[in-house]
Design an enzyme around this catalytic site. Structure first.
Site, short mmCIF file in Angstrom:
data_model
loop_
_atom_site.label_atom_id
_atom_site.label_comp_id
_atom_site.label_asym_id
_atom_site.label_seq_id
_atom_site.Cartn_x
_atom_site.Cartn_y
_atom_site.Cartn_z
N ASN A 1 0.87 -1.19 0.00
CA ASN A 1 0.00 0.00 0.00
C ASN A 1 0.90 1.23 0.00
OD1 ASN A 1 -1.89 1.98 0.41
ND2 ASN A 1 -2.41 1.37 2.51
N LYS B 1 0.07 4.26 -0.42
CA LYS B 1 -0.62 5.47 0.08
C LYS B 1 -0.37 6.64 -0.89
CE LYS B 1 -0.32 3.50 4.63
NZ LYS B 1 -0.34 3.69 6.07
N HIS C 1 -9.80 1.41 4.76
CA HIS C 1 -8.52 1.61 5.46
C HIS C 1 -8.73 2.64 6.58
CE1 HIS C 1 -4.42 2.86 6.28
NE2 HIS C 1 -4.04 1.71 5.74
N GLU D 1 -7.12 5.11 7.48
CA GLU D 1 -6.90 6.51 7.09
C GLU D 1 -8.13 7.05 6.36
OE1 GLU D 1 -3.14 5.85 5.18
OE2 GLU D 1 -2.24 5.48 7.14
N GLU E 1 -5.69 -4.52 10.95
CA GLU E 1 -4.70 -3.46 11.08
C GLU E 1 -5.00 -2.61 12.31
OE1 GLU E 1 -2.62 -2.41 7.22
OE2 GLU E 1 -4.41 -1.19 7.29
N GLY F 1 2.11 2.86 10.73
CA GLY F 1 3.06 3.94 10.51
C GLY F 1 3.78 4.41 11.75
N SER G 1 3.11 -1.46 10.65
CA SER G 1 4.56 -1.48 10.94
C SER G 1 5.21 -2.82 10.63
CB SER G 1 4.82 -1.06 12.39
OG SER G 1 4.45 0.30 12.58
P1 PGA Z 1 2.59 0.77 7.70
O1 PGA Z 1 1.15 0.93 7.04
O2 PGA Z 1 3.17 -0.54 7.20
O3 PGA Z 1 3.37 1.95 7.20
O4 PGA Z 1 2.41 0.75 9.17
C1 PGA Z 1 0.29 -0.16 6.91
C2 PGA Z 1 -1.03 0.27 6.34
O5 PGA Z 1 -1.50 1.36 6.63
O6 PGA Z 1 -1.64 -0.47 5.55
#
Ligand code: PGA
Length: 234
Positions: free
Chosen positions: A9, A11, A87, A89, A152, A158, A195
């Site tokens: 992903n 983003k 997601h 976000e 998640e 992140g 992460s």
């Molecule tokens: P990350 O993001 O690996 O940077 O923690 C995962 C995600 O949001 O799908």
């Protein structure tokens, strides 16, 4: 053992076409799903021979007067097979409510694509099982076998503070049991996200029993991403 699915992903990254081409070339492996920003989708598709194409989101109608939106039908027509739905976000920054997420999931299924439905508690203080059940509550009746559930936990996204494999396993089992109690004929696959890096990637598959990973930050760094794949047996 079936090869895990690794969803990259990106983003809202990278910022140039040239970088998008480079990253896609270095991630072009079977079992990888690359989810670039929409604007780079066509270029990534042209660049990859082994990986699959995925989208980070979509709208719930096929076409029409919805300024700025992208439909699942369009995504299918440019060779996309997977769409991330709900997601955290999207839920948090864009105020996506459960009703919209449910309608997007249905639209993705209607277009013949596989939704990757993201669920997860916000903080370690949350009653995680209740949050997960609420997120799945209205959606569970629409699940089909090609729906992939991505667990998640938001506190791990992140932040560099991944969820322990033991806790992730417990959550996966809870979600599986919740779905089984409502829809005993549906057997979804599960991804872990939050992460993920070279140091922990294998644990979620080997110890926690996930079928794959949803990788954000590390999917943009070719060295890290390739070590993740190696650790998973590529
Ligand atoms: P990350 O993001 O690996 O940077 O923690 C995962 C995600 O949001 O799908």
């Amino acid at each position: 053992m079936k090869r895990p699915l690794v969803v990259a992903n990106w983003k809202m990254n990278p910022t140039s076409l040239h970088e998008a081409r480079d990253i896609s070339l270095s991630s072009d492996e079977k079992g990888v799903v690359i989810c670039p920003p929409f604007v780079f989708m066509e270029a990534v598709k042209m660049n990859i021979k082994n990986a699959e194409l995925g989208a980070q989101d979509c709208y719930l109608e096929s076409s029409g007067s919805f300024t700025g939106e992208i439909s699942p039908l369009m995504l299918g027509n440019v060779g996309c097979r997977y769409v991330i739905v709900g997601h955290s976000e999207r839920r948090r920054v864009f105020n996506e409510l459960p009703g919209i997420i449910k309608d997007k999931l249905k639209a993705v299924l209607d277009a013949g694509l596989s939704p990757i439905l993201c669920v997860g508690e916000n903080s370690k203080k949350d009653d995680a099982e209740r949050v997960l059940e609420e997120q799945l509550g209205d959606i569970v009746e629409y699940l089909e076998d090609n729906v992939i559930i991505a667990y998640e936990p938001v506190f791990a996204i992140g932040t560099g503070e991944a969820c322990s494999p033991g806790l992730a396993k417990k959550r996966r089992e809870h979600i599986k049991e919740f779905i089984r109690s409502k829809r005993s004929n549906i057997v979804p696959s599960f991804l872990y996200g939050g992460s993920v890096g070279p140091e922990n990637a294998a644990c979620y598959i080997e110890e926690a029993g996930f079928d794959g990973l949803l990788v954000g930050g590390a999917s943009l760094e070719s060295d890290k991403f390739n070590i993740i794949l190696q650790k998973l047996g590529w």
